[in-house]
Each structure stands twice: as structure tokens, then as C-alpha cells.
Design a protein around this motif. Structure first.
Motif, PDB file in Angstrom:
ATOM      1  N   HIS A  26       6.989   6.750  24.084  1.00 44.63           N
ATOM      2  CA  HIS A  26       6.068   5.759  23.538  1.00 44.63           C
ATOM      3  C   HIS A  26       6.766   5.030  22.383  1.00 44.63           C
ATOM      4  O   HIS A  26       6.948   5.583  21.305  1.00 44.63           O
ATOM      5  CB  HIS A  26       4.808   6.482  23.059  1.00 44.63           C
ATOM      6  N   VAL A  55       6.840   2.917  19.465  1.00 41.15           N
ATOM      7  CA  VAL A  55       5.831   2.441  18.513  1.00 41.15           C
ATOM      8  C   VAL A  55       6.360   1.254  17.706  1.00 41.15           C
ATOM      9  O   VAL A  55       5.706   0.220  17.607  1.00 41.15           O
ATOM     10  CB  VAL A  55       5.384   3.585  17.582  1.00 41.15           C
ATOM     11  N   ASN A  78      -5.658  -0.557  15.653  1.00 41.20           N
ATOM     12  CA  ASN A  78      -5.458   0.889  15.702  1.00 41.20           C
ATOM     13  C   ASN A  78      -4.262   1.203  16.589  1.00 41.20           C
ATOM     14  O   ASN A  78      -4.135   0.657  17.686  1.00 41.20           O
ATOM     15  CB  ASN A  78      -6.687   1.592  16.303  1.00 41.20           C
ATOM     16  N   GLY A  79      -3.388   2.056  16.096  1.00 39.72           N
ATOM     17  CA  GLY A  79      -2.248   2.472  16.905  1.00 39.72           C
ATOM     18  C   GLY A  79      -1.104   1.486  16.900  1.00 39.72           C
ATOM     19  O   GLY A  79      -0.119   1.662  17.631  1.00 39.72           O
ATOM     20  N   ALA A  80      -1.187   0.428  16.093  1.00 36.24           N
ATOM     21  CA  ALA A  80      -0.120  -0.585  16.066  1.00 36.24           C
ATOM     22  C   ALA A  80       1.173  -0.019  15.478  1.00 36.24           C
ATOM     23  O   ALA A  80       2.259  -0.514  15.771  1.00 36.24           O
ATOM     24  CB  ALA A  80      -0.576  -1.796  15.263  1.00 36.24           C
ATOM     25  N   GLY A  81       1.058   1.016  14.647  1.00 33.97           N
ATOM     26  CA  GLY A  81       2.258   1.608  14.054  1.00 33.97           C
ATOM     27  C   GLY A  81       2.358   1.412  12.548  1.00 33.97           C
ATOM     28  O   GLY A  81       3.414   1.636  11.963  1.00 33.97           O
ATOM     29  N   LYS A  82       1.244   1.044  11.917  1.00 40.77           N
ATOM     30  CA  LYS A  82       1.243   0.826  10.465  1.00 40.77           C
ATOM     31  C   LYS A  82       1.601   2.120   9.721  1.00 40.77           C
ATOM     32  O   LYS A  82       2.473   2.132   8.848  1.00 40.77           O
ATOM     33  CB  LYS A  82      -0.137   0.339   9.998  1.00 40.77           C
ATOM     34  N   THR A  83       0.892   3.199  10.089  1.00 46.04           N
ATOM     35  CA  THR A  83       1.146   4.472   9.411  1.00 46.04           C
ATOM     36  C   THR A  83       2.566   4.957   9.685  1.00 46.04           C
ATOM     37  O   THR A  83       3.243   5.456   8.779  1.00 46.04           O
ATOM     38  CB  THR A  83       0.113   5.527   9.869  1.00 46.04           C
ATOM     39  N   THR A  84       3.019   4.769  10.909  1.00 42.45           N
ATOM     40  CA  THR A  84       4.389   5.158  11.255  1.00 42.45           C
ATOM     41  C   THR A  84       5.385   4.433  10.346  1.00 42.45           C
ATOM     42  O   THR A  84       6.301   5.046   9.797  1.00 42.45           O
ATOM     43  CB  THR A  84       4.670   4.830  12.733  1.00 42.45           C
ATOM     44  N   GLN A 135      -2.960   7.724   4.722  1.00 48.35           N
ATOM     45  CA  GLN A 135      -4.207   7.278   5.350  1.00 48.35           C
ATOM     46  C   GLN A 135      -5.333   8.291   5.117  1.00 48.35           C
ATOM     47  O   GLN A 135      -6.483   7.912   4.984  1.00 48.35           O
ATOM     48  CB  GLN A 135      -3.973   7.068   6.850  1.00 48.35           C
ATOM     49  N   GLU A 186      -4.434   2.143   4.264  1.00 48.47           N
ATOM     50  CA  GLU A 186      -5.890   1.995   4.366  1.00 48.47           C
ATOM     51  C   GLU A 186      -6.610   2.618   3.162  1.00 48.47           C
ATOM     52  O   GLU A 186      -7.407   3.530   3.316  1.00 48.47           O
ATOM     53  CB  GLU A 186      -6.386   2.625   5.668  1.00 48.47           C
ATOM     54  N   GLN A 195      -7.608  -2.381   7.655  1.00 45.60           N
ATOM     55  CA  GLN A 195      -8.351  -2.876   8.811  1.00 45.60           C
ATOM     56  C   GLN A 195      -9.277  -3.993   8.366  1.00 45.60           C
ATOM     57  O   GLN A 195      -9.756  -4.768   9.172  1.00 45.60           O
ATOM     58  CB  GLN A 195      -9.225  -1.758   9.407  1.00 45.60           C
TER      59      GLN A 195
HETATM   60  N1  LIG Z   1       3.730  12.463  15.405  1.00 44.39           N
HETATM   61  C1  LIG Z   1       3.384  11.715  16.460  1.00 44.39           C
HETATM   62  N2  LIG Z   1       3.606  12.145  17.706  1.00 44.39           N
HETATM   63  C2  LIG Z   1       3.279  11.386  18.778  1.00 44.39           C
HETATM   64  N3  LIG Z   1       2.720  10.180  18.698  1.00 44.39           N
HETATM   65  C3  LIG Z   1       2.471   9.688  17.482  1.00 44.39           C
HETATM   66  C4  LIG Z   1       2.784  10.422  16.300  1.00 44.39           C
HETATM   67  N4  LIG Z   1       2.429   9.670  15.232  1.00 44.39           N
HETATM   68  C5  LIG Z   1       1.923   8.532  15.720  1.00 44.39           C
HETATM   69  N5  LIG Z   1       1.944   8.529  17.066  1.00 44.39           N
HETATM   70  C6  LIG Z   1       1.493   7.429  17.946  1.00 44.39           C
HETATM   71  O1  LIG Z   1       2.092   6.249  17.493  1.00 44.39           O
HETATM   72  C7  LIG Z   1       1.189   5.159  17.583  1.00 44.39           C
HETATM   73  C8  LIG Z   1       1.092   4.477  16.240  1.00 44.39           C
HETATM   74  O2  LIG Z   1       0.431   5.336  15.338  1.00 44.39           O
HETATM   75  P1  LIG Z   1       0.157   4.923  13.839  1.00 44.39           P
HETATM   76  O3  LIG Z   1      -0.575   6.068  13.214  1.00 44.39           O
HETATM   77  O4  LIG Z   1       1.402   4.483  13.201  1.00 44.39           O
HETATM   78  O5  LIG Z   1      -0.828   3.679  14.022  1.00 44.39           O
HETATM   79  P2  LIG Z   1      -1.682   2.900  12.931  1.00 44.39           P
HETATM   80  O6  LIG Z   1      -1.314   1.461  13.052  1.00 44.39           O
HETATM   81  O7  LIG Z   1      -1.530   3.519  11.612  1.00 44.39           O
HETATM   82  O8  LIG Z   1      -3.149   3.113  13.503  1.00 44.39           O
HETATM   83  P3  LIG Z   1      -4.536   3.294  12.712  1.00 44.39           P
HETATM   84  O9  LIG Z   1      -5.008   1.944  12.349  1.00 44.39           O
HETATM   85  O10 LIG Z   1      -5.424   3.919  13.730  1.00 44.39           O
HETATM   86  O11 LIG Z   1      -4.283   4.172  11.548  1.00 44.39           O
HETATM   87  C9  LIG Z   1      -0.112   5.721  18.090  1.00 44.39           C
HETATM   88  O12 LIG Z   1      -0.194   5.474  19.469  1.00 44.39           O
HETATM   89  C10 LIG Z   1       0.002   7.206  17.823  1.00 44.39           C
HETATM   90  O13 LIG Z   1      -0.694   7.933  18.787  1.00 44.39           O
END
Ligand SMILES: Nc1ncnc2c1ncn2[C@@H]1O[C@H](COP(=O)(O)OP(=O)(O)OP(=O)(O)O)[C@@H](O)[C@H]1O
Ligand SMILES: [Mg+2]
Lengths: 260, 256
Positions: free
Chosen positions: A27, A29, A49-55, A94, A169, A201
Motif C-alpha cells: 500500500h 501511502v 481520511n487515509g491520505a497519509g497526513k499522519t504518516t 493525532q 488534527e 479535517q
Molecule cells: N503502521 C501501519 N501499517 C499499515 N498501514 C498503515 C500504517 N499506518 C498507516 N497505514 C495506512 O496508511 C494510510 C495513511 O494513513 P495515515 O494515518 O497517514 O492517514 P491520515 O491522512 O492521517 O488519515 P486520518 O485523516 O484518518 O487521520 C492508511 O490507509 C492507513 O491504513
């Protein structure tokens, strides 16, 4: 009031991200994230959601290793000089990360001691007052409401005056009053020269606080600019029948919609 | 003082506060071994022949094994607290701060050492009240303490591995149950002489027997023999192995 995110020889960008890659399994990200944040500015990172901001934030705060690309804080590479990066940054994740067994005051003193500041107890008192937690300061954090915990969490991140602050967030789950309090703090910090990267958000939050805004979609930044610049991007056909100034929400939906 | 030391001290004080604010963890740790002590001495004791002279009380024979059981049940709290730090994101907060990384784990380990020593002291006090007596000198008692410290550190680092690899709070503490059974297959409660062949072989070659025998000889002021080296080799070997495993789990858990 636009801050140009351009590095001068003496001032590297506070945050510089080039071609950042990160996958979890197969996957993907982050697929080439680029981001430049000038010192002392507030930058909002928007994304679904899930865009990868936290990553992205976790990579910038040295918690996660990127698979490729480069990220630097104040000119220090997050992968090769993590210790220097940690000196400069502070993270409000977060999800609230306070020690429930300790009191609010003890939580703040703990961070102060770990950051080796001069008077952790006095700083703790100041922070409690600033976040309206003086009354609750001697109670265990476990007894706090969600909003109080978040305020304590943010207060803990400010101890030691980090020069770069990541807020993932920060106002999710806060009532309007607490949200406005956090906004006020962000503006104060920005006025003092702290660089802030925040994800949100709430598009109104980005409108309210950010000097520049980036929209993360499909693993890349698809749009970056000031609010005015983003507004100019809205397809003209749309502008014709939108008489009021377009909101960031409309812009967001429009660019994300056309990118996918 | 270097920052590694000051950071470790600060974080150890933090997790000692956790222990102090739930003193039940120390009581719970001590209560099972104390119950076993009572049960074995007053219920089974008269039926157990440890081959000692008539003057020797069974409680004297039993105490070392009970001390090991105390530690084996006490270290589970370290797994639990570490797991909570991971889950709550508190560990991430610490990892994003400019602090020595080893300080985070050492703080949990030192806290475990302190908490377990308190539990051990409680158990020894109860044993004394039940008639445990020893004429051993300071040196022999320091020997007992030394072995218990190394043993506690070894099991604590194992607990760290469990805490770092757990998927749930139950899983974090569950690793200790097998450890609680080892003493039953050793010379901790009865001598190995009466055990059937394979069981006896296992009992005589597993770490608990040599550690228990060494502790017993230390406070009975008997010559130590080779057992002390076997016991130390087990404790130190286990410690080194557990530490290496813990470091590996930490790297795995914190690299993504
Ligand atoms: N440790 C991990 N192992 C597997 N997948 C992960 C891991 N961390 C994040 N992901 C996946 O990476 C993608 C991005 O996650 P991330 O938390 O960065 O999104 P986000 O933009 O912060 O979302 P949100 O607005 O919901 O907080 C998601 O699909 C999540 O499931
Ligand atoms: Mg997120």
C-alpha cells in the motif's frame, strides 16, 4: 502576508520534504511528497481520511523511516540526524498522549525535565494557567475530559519552546470554545516565530490559521499555495455561479474531485 | 551527570509513581507467593520429607523457590506498563523528544527491580514470622541479594520483550504463567530424588533447581559447591539473551 517558502543561504526552510516515499506492505501511502515550510509560518496539510497526513508527520518527527526521498528540519535530515531534529521539534500526535496516572502538573514537569529546561515546575504552572487547567493541575489526567486532555497534550508539546511544531488534527474532538483557544495559541506561537505544520479535517481551521495550504491526495501534494492562490484555482465555470467568495471546502472538493 | 543517566532517573521516577499509585500491584505480587508459603508449610509441609535434619523447618527449604515465584509473577507488571506506553502513544511522545532512547526501557526495568525487591522483602518478612531462621552473615545475604537482582533483571528484560510484542494487555502479562510452573518441576518444593526418571532429569538440569539450591546453601551457611556457577551461568546467560531479544523487539516495534 504571504511568506515565500524559499531558502536563503543563512535560513534553510524550517521543513523541507523532497520526493518522500512510504509504503506499508504494497500500500503506497506517500508517492513523492514535496513540501517546503518557511521558518515562522503556519502551514496546513489537508487531506481526506487515509491520505497519509499522519504518516508524513510521523516521518518528520523521526518516528517512522521513509522508504525514499528526503526530509529535513532546519536543515537537519530526519534519517541521518534524528537527534538534531528532535532538539528542534515537538509533536502533538493525532491521539492524545498524556500519562493518565500522573497529574496535569506532573505531566508538564516530566516533559520539562526531559527537555532539560531551567525551571520545570514554574513552566508547568505557566502552561496550566495558559490552557485553563490551573484548577485541575493537581488531579490525575485520567479524570480529565477529552478536551482537557487535549489541551494538556498540546501544553506538553510547547514546553521547552520547540522551533518547529507538528499538530496532527489538534482540534478534533474539542468543543468550539476549546478550539478557539487552540487557534489563539497557534497564532501566538506563530507570532513568536514558531514554525507550525498542522493537519486538519476542518477546512475552516486551515482558512483561519494557515499562511499556506497544501492538499495531499494520492500520495502527493496536488495543490499548494496561499488561500488566495488556491481560490484562484477554482475552475472559472464554477466561479460564475458562486457569487460569494468560494470557501476552502469548495476548493478542496473541487481539486480532490478532479484529481481522482 | 550525562543525559542518559538524568533521563533514566526522571523516567524511573515517573514509573515508580505508577507503582506507588497502585500499591495493589506490589501486594498482588506478594500475595500469591505468600499464600503458597502458607499452603505448603501448614498443609503439605508435614507430608513432605526434604531429607533435612529434624531441626530444619520446611519453610527454610521452601523459601528460595517462593522468592523466584515472587519475581516471576511481579515482572508481568512491567510488560503491562510498557504495553500501555506503546498503546497510549506515550512512547511515541518520548521517542520524538531529544532523550536517550535506552532511558525509556531502562526506566521500566529499574522500576521493576525496585518493585520486586519490595515484594521480596514482604515475602521474607512473612517467612520470618512463620519461623524462617538463618544465621547467615552479611556476605551470604549479599550473595542472595545479588542472585535475586540478576534473576529479576533477566526476567524483567523478558517481560520487556513480552510488552513490546504483545497485541493486547492480556497477552502482555500472559507470558509469565509458564515461568510460574518451572519451580514445580524443580527442587523448589521437594527434593528431586523421588521424581521419576525423565522428570528428575529435567528438574536437575533446568535453571530453577541450581538457583534454588544455591540460595538455600547461602543462607544455611553450607559450602556452595559447583551449583553456584551453574546458577550464575543460567542467570547471566538468561539476562544477556533477554536483553538482546528486548533490543531487537524494540527496534522492530519502533521502525516502520
Ligand atoms: N503502521 C501501519 N501499517 C499499515 N498501514 C498503515 C500504517 N499506518 C498507516 N497505514 C495506512 O496508511 C494510510 C495513511 O494513513 P495515515 O494515518 O497517514 O492517514 P491520515 O491522512 O492521517 O488519515 P486520518 O485523516 O484518518 O487521520 C492508511 O490507509 C492507513 O491504513
Ligand atoms: Mg491522521
Amino acid at each position: 502576508m504571504t511568506t515565500e517558502p524559499r531558502a536563503t543561504p543563512t535560513h534553510p526552510p524550517a521543513i523541507e520534504v523532497v520526493g518522500l516515499l512510504k509504503s506499508f506492505g504494497d500500500h503506497e501511502v506517500l508517492r513523492g511528497l514535496d513540501l517546503t515550510v518557511a521558518p515562522g509560518s503556519v502551514h496546513a496539510l489537508l487531506g481526506s481520511n487515509g491520505a497519509g497526513k499522519t504518516t508524513a508527520i510521523r516521518i518528520l518527527s523521526t518516528l517512522l523511516r521513509p522508504d525514499g526521498g528526503r526530509a529535513a528540519i532546519d536543515g537537519h535530515d530526519v534519517a541521518t540526524e534524528p537527534a538534531r531534529v528532535r532538539e528542534a521539534i515537538s509533536l502533538t500526535g493525532q491521539f492524545t498522549a498524556v500519562d493518565d496516572v500522573l497529574t496535569g502538573h506532573e505531566n508538564l514537569v516530566l516533559v520539562g525535565q526531559l527537555r532539560h529546561i531551567a525551571d520545570p515546575a514554574a513552566t508547568a504552572d505557566t502552561m496550566l494557567a495558559r490552557f485553563g487547567l490551573t484548577e485541575a493541575g493537581d488531579r490525575r489526567a485520567a479524570t480529565y475530559s477529552g478536551g482537557m486532555r487535549r489541551r494538556l497534550d498540546i501544553a506538553m508539546s510547547l514546553v521547552g519552546d520547540p522551533s518547529v511544531l507538528f499538530l496532527d488534527e489538534p482540534t478534533t474532538g474539542l468543543d468550539p470554545e476549546a478550539r478557539i483557544e487552540v487557534w489563539r495559541t497557534v497564532r501566538e506561537l506563530a507570532a513568536q516565530g514558531t514554525t507550525i505544520l498542522l493537519t486538519t479535517q476542518h477546512l475552516e481551521e486551515a482558512e483561519q490559521l494557515a499562511d499556506r495550504i497544501s492538499i495531499l491526495h494520492g500520495g502527493r501534494i496536488i495543490v499548494e499555495g496561499t488561500l488566495e492562490e488556491l481560490k484562484a484555482l477554482l475552475p472559472p465555470a464554477r466561479v460564475e455561479y458562486v457569487e460569494k467568495r468560494p470557501s476552502l471546502e469548495e476548493i478542496f472538493l473541487s481539486v480532490v474531485g478532479s484529481a481522482s | 551527570m550525562s543525559t542518559v543517566l538524568t533521563d533514566t532517573v526522571v523516567l524511573t521516577r515517573r514509573s515508580l509513581r505508577h507503582v506507588l499509585r497502585s500499591p495493589d500491584t506490589i501486594i498482588t505480587t506478594a500475595i500469591t507467593p505468600i499464600a503458597m508459603l502458607l499452603l505448603f508449610v501448614y498443609v503439605f509441609g508435614s507430608a513432605i520429607d526434604t531429607g533435612d535434619g529434624p531441626g530444619e523447618a520446611y519453610v527454610d527449604y521452601l523459601l528460595p523457590g517462593i522468592l523466584l515465584i515472587t519475581v516471576a509473577s511481579g515482572v508481568a507488571y512491567t510488560s503491562y506498563r510498557l504495553f500501555l506506553d506503546l498503546q497510549s502513544g506515550f512512547l511515541d511522545r518520548l521517542r520524538s523528544m531529544p532523550i536517550a532512547r535506552s532511558a525509556v526501557l531502562w526506566a521500566h526495568v529499574l522500576t521493576s527491580l525496585v518493585a520486586n525487591l519490595v515484594s521480596l522483602a514482604l515475602v521474607v518478612l512473612v517467612a520470618v514470622a512463620m519461623g524462617f531462621r538463618s544465621g547467615a552473615g552479611l556476605l551470604a545475604w549479599l550473595g542472595v541479594l545479588g542472585i535475586m537482582v540478576v534473576f529479576t533483571l533477566a526476567l524483567t528484560w523478558l517481560a520487556v520483550v513480552a510488552g513490546l510484542t504483545a497485541k493486547s494487555t492480556d497477552g502482555a502479562g500472559g507470558f509469565a504463567y509458564p515461568l510460574l510452573f518451572l519451580p514445580f518441576l524443580s527442587s523448589a518444593f521437594v527434593t528431586t530424588d523421588g521424581m521419576p526418571g525423565p522428570v528428575r532429569w529435567f528438574a536437575e538440569h533446568q535453571p530453577v533447581t541450581s538457583i534454588v539450591d544455591t540460595l538455600r546453601r547461602l543462607y544455611a551457611e553450607e559450602p556452595l559447591g559447583d551449583d553456584v556457577w551453574t546458577a550464575l551461568a543460567w542467570c547471566v546467560g538468561l539476562l544477556v539473551l533477554a536483553y538482546a531479544l528486548a533490543m531487537r523487539s524494540y527496534r522492530r516495534r519502533t521502525s516502520g
